[in-house]
Design an enzyme around this catalytic site. Structure first.
Site, short mmCIF file in Angstrom:
data_model
loop_
_atom_site.label_atom_id
_atom_site.label_comp_id
_atom_site.label_asym_id
_atom_site.label_seq_id
_atom_site.Cartn_x
_atom_site.Cartn_y
_atom_site.Cartn_z
N THR A 1 -16.65 81.95 -57.78
CA THR A 1 -17.86 81.71 -58.57
C THR A 1 -18.14 82.92 -59.46
OG1 THR A 1 -18.73 80.37 -56.75
CG2 THR A 1 -20.32 81.08 -58.39
N GLY B 1 -21.16 84.17 -54.78
CA GLY B 1 -21.17 84.64 -53.40
C GLY B 1 -21.36 83.57 -52.35
N GLU C 1 -14.16 71.71 -55.18
CA GLU C 1 -15.61 71.62 -54.92
C GLU C 1 -15.98 70.62 -53.84
OE1 GLU C 1 -18.19 74.08 -55.59
OE2 GLU C 1 -16.98 73.89 -57.38
N ASP D 1 -17.37 71.54 -50.48
CA ASP D 1 -18.76 71.93 -50.31
C ASP D 1 -19.57 70.83 -49.63
OD1 ASP D 1 -19.02 74.54 -51.01
OD2 ASP D 1 -19.85 74.19 -53.00
#
Length: 584
Positions: free
Chosen positions: A403, A490, A441, A444
């Site tokens: 990121t 983070g 992604e 997630d």
């Protein structure tokens, strides 16, 4: 910890740090004196500028944004240029193969754009369960096409440019085209991450691009050219984002995702063609005399930030200063916010997230009352906010190590705070023939589908956007004028990184560079986490005396912050990484 002093010194020869010094008198009036740099890290000097500023994770990307601003471009114009250059120079963290959240301030209105990736139409809740019905190991899920969500970054950039751009689309893309063709020097950070990387070489296109024939990563200073990406950008410059979501580039993406030999995905051309950016009302709340704004769900970032800051508002943090007492309150507030985050937050198109209740002043006051100033509560339980419509048990955690964050203020006082990601470092470890990496992604989402017999809010579903911790933030002062632009990469630690920086800027009146470089601290409703190798290690005993279970961990934030002062703009770029804050 990584030392960046030699790297920064090399930048002076490039002329990239020409505006990093502020006159001493003006600087002293604008911000508090800087304490010593955290242990083991070379201190950076706050950047300054009179008209406009970019704070970004790589000097070449920041310079591209500065070039666009100097040409009369808007903050959004600069953001497009910065993001596309980051795709080249910081490929492990973001790019057009991923997604992003943007918060934009035009001097009157706060708006946010959701360019988060979506799950393909074929996705089902059991996507990340193994044959035994148990969640897959993380990297077994990540590496390959299974984890790739439909990218949203380019649609977001185009939508933002259409609404708030000033310069032609082709002009703001040109710096990245030029750099892709002419090449750029591999930075120490990119080389170091390639050295540590275990999976990227398994992809033949990525291996040929990032590594030498003997398997060693290309050395620091090696000129890396990406003609395939240059051609992709030329096509996008001519035909717009449609050229990415349809046609040859889209076919390349689908072939890359579905063609993985051991872990293929199921993305289709229809998934790409149907992707839409969501314009959402910015989530805003008050903190002392300030107004703090950011992304609403599916990001949990700003929601948790506002809950933590609301609890901290009950205390006189200004008198505490950095130390164990402040950490106690930050950690305890964090436990409460992360507990709510895990239970309630997911894509609002699929789950009724009680945002109003979670940010209700009375509810936050009741949560603050749970904090004992002398003893840690240990594990916090989620609350029972008002205005609640559904009750789904969520337990997954966004990672998003891959990121980046961009903060920009233009000469009209308009601002962009954009956090952008491909999730894990180097994403799904898949590189297209078109010259960019694809995200992972979808990991997630929660790998499990139910907990205690209840469906998990953040489970995988077709077309759904995974929960995020990204927290791009814009702060207004008591008169409604721009005061600060803040954000960080983070993963789930982003929330604590942003809180720390906001407390440093708003309560302790530190310049943004010093605030960014403060030791990272907090709790994600587990141990109280202190950044290893910093002065925070010395606070461990005092916190343990209050009942905290303390862990010393690496916390590699990448905070980029800009503060508006009477003397001009002051910027900070986290000393843990190689970014800069520069302007005109």
């Amino acid at each position: 910890m990584t030392t960046h002093s030699a790297f920064r010194q090399s930048l002076f020869g490039l002329g990239l740090l020409a505006s990093l010094s502020m006159p001493a008198a003006a600087f002293a009036q604008a911000v508090a004196p800087a304490p010593e740099a955290p242990t083991g890290r070379a201190a950076k000097t706050a950047g300054s500028a009179a008209k406009d500023m970019v704070a970004a994770a790589n000097p070449l990307a920041a310079q591209a944004g500065r070039e666009i601003l100097a040409a009369g471009g808007s903050a959004v114009d600069a953001a497009v240029a910065v993001q596309l250059v980051l795709n080249l120079v910081e490929p492990q963290s973001s790019g057009i193969g991923g997604g992003a959240f943007m918060v934009f301030w035009d001097g009157k209105t706060m708006t946010s754009l959701d360019g988060r990736e979506t799950a393909p139409a074929a996705a089902k809740p059991e996507r990340f369960l193994g044959p035994d019905g148990k969640p897959m190991k993380f990297y077994d899920a990540v590496v390959g096409g299974r984890s790739v969500g439909v990218p949203g970054t380019l649609r977001l950039l185009e939508a933002a440019h259409r609404n708030w751009g000033k310069l032609p689309w082709r002009q703001v893309i040109e710096p990245a085209i030029r750099l892709a063709e002419e090449g750029f020097a591999v930075s120490p950070r990119l080389n170091g991450l390639l050295t540590q990387e275990k999976y990227l070489q398994n992809d033949p296109i990525a291996r040929a691009y990032f590594y030498e024939a003997d398997g060693k990563p290309k050395a620091v200073g090696t000129v890396l050219k990406n003609p395939a990406f240059a051609q992709t950008l030329r096509t996008i410059a001519d035909k717009g984002a449609d050229a990415f979501y349809t046609g040859e580039i889209a076919q390349d993406i689908v072939a890359t995702v579905t063609g993985h030999p051991t872990n293929p995905g199921d993305m289709t051309l229809e998934d790409l063609k149907g992707y839409k950016v969501q314009e959402r009302e910015a989530l805003c709340g008050t903190y002392r005399t300030y107004r703090i704004c950011g992304m609403a769900p599916p990001s949990s970032g700003q929601l948790a930030v506002q809950q933590i800051m609301g609890i901290l508002e009950t205390q006189d943090l200004a008198s505490m200063k950095p130390g164990p007492e402040a950490v106690h309150w930050i950690a305890e507030a964090g436990r409460l916010a992360y507990a709510d985050r895990a239970l309630f937050v997911a894509d609002p198109a699929f789950v009724n997230v009680p945002v109003k209740g979670l940010t209700d002043p009375g509810y936050i006051k009741s949560r603050a009352a749970l904090v004992d100033p002398n003893k840690s509560m240990g594990k916090a339980k989620p609350g029972d906010p008002p205005f609640q419509k559904t009750f789904l048990w969520g337990s997954s955690d966004g990672i998003e190590y891959g990121t980046s964050h961009i903060s920009i203020v233009d000469r009209n006082g308009h601002a962009v705070s954009m956090t952008t990601t491909i999730e894990d470092g180097f994403g799904a470890r898949l590189m297209t023939k078109s010259g960019f990496l694809l995200n992972n992604e979808l990991t997630d989402f929660s790998f499990a589908t139910t907990e205690d017999g209840k469906p998990i809010a953040n489970r995988v579903e077709a077309g759904k956007r995974p929960r995020s911790s990204m927290a791009p933030t814009i702060v207004l002062d008591s008169s409604g004028k721009l005061h600060a632009v803040v954000g960080s990469p983070g993963g789930s630690l982003i929330i604590n990184y942003v809180v720390k920086t906001l407390v440093g800027i708003l309560d302790w009146k530190l310049d943004p560079q010093v605030a960014a470089d403060l030791p990272n601290v907090g709790s994600r409703n587990g141990p109280t986490e202190l950044e290893a190798g910093t002065e925070a290690e010395g606070w461990k005993a005092a916190l343990e005396a209050k009942g905290h279970e303390v862990k010393l961990i690496d916390q590699n934030s990448g905070i980029h912050a800009i503060v508006v002062t009477p003397a001009g703009l002051v910027g900070g770029a986290d000393s843990r990484r190689e970014g800069v804050a520069i302007g005109n």
